[in-house]
Design a protein around this motif. Structure first.
Motif, mmCIF file in Angstrom:
data_model
loop_
_atom_site.group_PDB
_atom_site.id
_atom_site.type_symbol
_atom_site.label_atom_id
_atom_site.label_comp_id
_atom_site.label_asym_id
_atom_site.label_seq_id
_atom_site.Cartn_x
_atom_site.Cartn_y
_atom_site.Cartn_z
ATOM 1 N N UNK A 1 0.920 -1.185 -0.109
ATOM 2 C CA UNK A 1 -0.046 0.009 0.040
ATOM 3 C C UNK A 1 0.924 1.156 0.009
ATOM 4 N N UNK A 2 1.920 1.368 0.706
ATOM 5 C CA UNK A 2 2.935 2.431 0.858
ATOM 6 C C UNK A 2 3.576 2.635 -0.699
ATOM 7 N N UNK A 3 3.959 1.508 -1.092
ATOM 8 C CA UNK A 3 4.481 1.640 -2.293
ATOM 9 C C UNK A 3 3.689 2.140 -3.393
ATOM 10 N N UNK A 4 2.478 1.614 -3.494
ATOM 11 C CA UNK A 4 1.347 2.006 -4.187
ATOM 12 C C UNK A 4 1.079 3.639 -4.209
ATOM 13 N N UNK A 5 0.890 4.156 -2.993
ATOM 14 C CA UNK A 5 0.507 5.335 -2.688
ATOM 15 C C UNK A 5 1.576 6.292 -3.553
ATOM 16 N N UNK A 6 3.054 5.919 -3.288
ATOM 17 C CA UNK A 6 4.060 6.733 -3.648
ATOM 18 C C UNK A 6 4.067 6.773 -5.237
ATOM 19 N N UNK A 7 3.432 5.764 -5.896
ATOM 20 C CA UNK A 7 3.320 5.907 -7.425
ATOM 21 C C UNK A 7 2.211 6.525 -7.987
ATOM 22 N N UNK A 8 1.070 6.148 -7.091
ATOM 23 C CA UNK A 8 -0.321 6.576 -7.815
ATOM 24 C C UNK A 8 -0.288 7.990 -7.397
ATOM 25 N N UNK A 9 -0.055 8.453 -6.031
ATOM 26 C CA UNK A 9 -0.047 9.859 -5.600
ATOM 27 C C UNK A 9 0.155 11.146 -6.807
ATOM 28 N N UNK A 10 1.400 10.833 -7.332
ATOM 29 C CA UNK A 10 1.667 12.131 -8.280
ATOM 30 C C UNK A 10 0.749 12.049 -9.567
ATOM 31 N N UNK A 11 0.479 10.777 -10.069
ATOM 32 C CA UNK A 11 -0.640 10.702 -11.243
ATOM 33 C C UNK A 11 -1.872 11.351 -10.835
ATOM 34 N N UNK A 12 -2.159 11.099 -10.044
ATOM 35 C CA UNK A 12 -3.836 11.488 -9.370
ATOM 36 C C UNK A 12 -3.332 12.918 -9.212
ATOM 37 N N UNK A 13 -2.670 13.551 -8.800
ATOM 38 C CA UNK A 13 -2.251 14.866 -8.545
ATOM 39 C C UNK A 13 -2.313 15.597 -10.021
ATOM 40 N N UNK A 14 -1.422 14.844 -10.908
ATOM 41 C CA UNK A 14 -1.346 15.682 -12.216
ATOM 42 C C UNK A 14 -2.683 15.581 -12.933
ATOM 43 N N UNK A 15 -3.612 14.533 -12.755
ATOM 44 C CA UNK A 15 -5.001 14.319 -13.267
ATOM 45 C C UNK A 15 -5.716 15.573 -12.791
ATOM 46 N N UNK A 16 -5.950 15.735 -11.429
ATOM 47 C CA UNK A 16 -6.485 16.980 -11.030
ATOM 48 C C UNK A 16 -6.061 18.256 -11.553
ATOM 49 N N UNK A 17 -4.715 18.241 -11.791
ATOM 50 C CA UNK A 17 -4.130 19.741 -12.186
ATOM 51 C C UNK A 17 -4.551 19.814 -13.756
ATOM 52 N N UNK A 18 -4.794 18.652 -14.488
ATOM 53 C CA UNK A 18 -4.962 18.826 -15.762
ATOM 54 C C UNK A 18 -6.374 19.123 -15.957
ATOM 55 N N UNK A 19 -7.437 18.426 -15.283
ATOM 56 C CA UNK A 19 -8.749 18.730 -15.298
ATOM 57 C C UNK A 19 -9.201 20.149 -14.910
ATOM 58 N N UNK A 20 -8.327 20.581 -13.765
ATOM 59 C CA UNK A 20 -8.589 21.983 -13.463
ATOM 60 C C UNK A 20 -8.280 22.839 -14.457
ATOM 61 N N UNK A 21 -7.065 22.726 -15.023
ATOM 62 C CA UNK A 21 -6.672 23.645 -16.045
ATOM 63 C C UNK A 21 -7.516 23.617 -17.337
ATOM 64 N N UNK A 22 -8.107 22.491 -17.733
ATOM 65 C CA UNK A 22 -9.161 22.496 -18.691
ATOM 66 C C UNK A 22 -10.750 23.315 -18.335
ATOM 67 N N UNK A 23 -10.973 23.043 -17.047
ATOM 68 C CA UNK A 23 -12.125 23.500 -16.461
ATOM 69 C C UNK A 23 -11.932 25.269 -16.317
ATOM 70 N N UNK A 24 -10.779 25.707 -16.061
ATOM 71 C CA UNK A 24 -10.391 27.023 -15.963
ATOM 72 C C UNK A 24 -10.813 27.730 -17.415
#
Length: 296
Positions: A66-89
């Motif tokens: 779980x700890x390794x999965x979090x370190x791997x997936x968290x940056x991807x999820x943050x990038x996804x949030x940023x991308x959606x936010x950018x297009x939404x703006x």
């Protein structure tokens, strides 16, 4: 591609739970029930065929996977949030506020706005009009002002100068056009109260030494000046090019070809320096391009 059986909601629940280490707190942050959070994470574990949390009575902790999965997936999820936010703006509605004299707004600005909505459908305009020079100017992003003093500030753009021409309606024009300068002594002379000596200046410039007006009427708005002349109250000093439409449609006729040149000019002023508001600069560029022909 994320496998179809992997839920985005489950990934989001996992990232928040990995930070909180509490399904109850995760539920509060995501506006879900604790059982819904537990269900989402359980589904994610089943899709990965891995245990991500060690569940205890009052808390949860990450497993090694779980700890390794979090370190791997968290940056991807943050990038996804940023991308959606950018297009939404990029699609959100923006707003630019602008103030200007009432006469300028009705005679020039509104007609020049044709095409703005189709080119910039996501930028709303908020227009504040000023009825007289003594009015308090509300704070806006941009303003247009008439001034007899040269403006040199970096945030000020020169639009065009103003000249004044003696004019009246067609009926008065028919009666007075053959009388020369003496016509100015037959009917009231109309002007804007901001320029109380404009008629005397005009007479001096054209060499009319015997200028003795019958009556001078001062009005507090340029629209009132033009309307009074249109209704036959007298001869008015009408500003050009701002009032050109009144002459083009025959509402007003020039009584004498001699203009009164003045120091009055229209200026565009930017009041906000925020670099993150490109919509303000878009309006400025639109205005400068639209009024380029007025200065020639």
């Amino acid at each position: 591609m994320i496998p179809l059986h992997t839920s985005m909601r489950g990934l989001r629940c996992f990232c928040v739970a990995a930070e909180c280490l509490s399904f109850k707190e995760t539920a509060k942050k995501l506006y879900l029930t604790p059982s819904a959070v537990s269900h989402q994470i359980k589904q994610l574990e089943e899709s990965l065929n891995q245990s991500l949390f060690i569940r205890q009575t009052r808390a949860v902790t990450l497993t090694e996977v779980g700890a390794r999965f979090y370190l791997a997936i968290e940056p991807v999820m943050q990038q996804l949030v940023n991308t959606v936010s950018e297009f939404n703006q990029s699609d959100r509605m923006l707003e630019v506020s602008i103030s200007m004299p009432e006469f300028f707004a009705s005679e020039l600005f509104m007609p020049k706005l044709i095409g703005w909505s189709s080119k910039y459908p996501n930028i709303n305009l908020k227009l504040e009009t000023i009825k007289s020079r003594s009015d308090t100017i509300k704070h806006t992003d941009v303003s247009i002002m008439l001034s007899g003093k040269q403006q040199t500030n970096a945030n000020v753009y020169d639009l065009f100068p103003i000249t004044y021409i003696p004019a009246c309606n067609a009926q008065l024009h028919a009666e007075l056009s053959s009388q020369g300068f003496k016509a100015l002594t037959k009917v009231p002379l109309i002007l804007h109260k901001a320029r109380p000596y404009a008629w005397h200046q005009w007479a001096e410039n054209v060499g009319f030494d015997a200028f003795q007006p019958k009556q001078i009427i001062q009005l507090d708005s340029m629209f009132s000046v033009a309307r009074a002349a249109e209704q036959g109250l007298g001869i008015a000093l009408i500003p050009l090019p701002i009032s050109q439409a009144w002459f083009d449609n025959g509402t007003l006729l020039s009584l004498f070809p001699h203009p009164l040149f003045s120091h009055d000019r229209y200026y565009l002023i930017r009041h906000t320096n925020e670099q993150q508001r490109p919509e303000v600069q878009l309006l400025i560029d639109w205005i400068l391009k639209s009024f380029h022909d007025e200065s020639h």
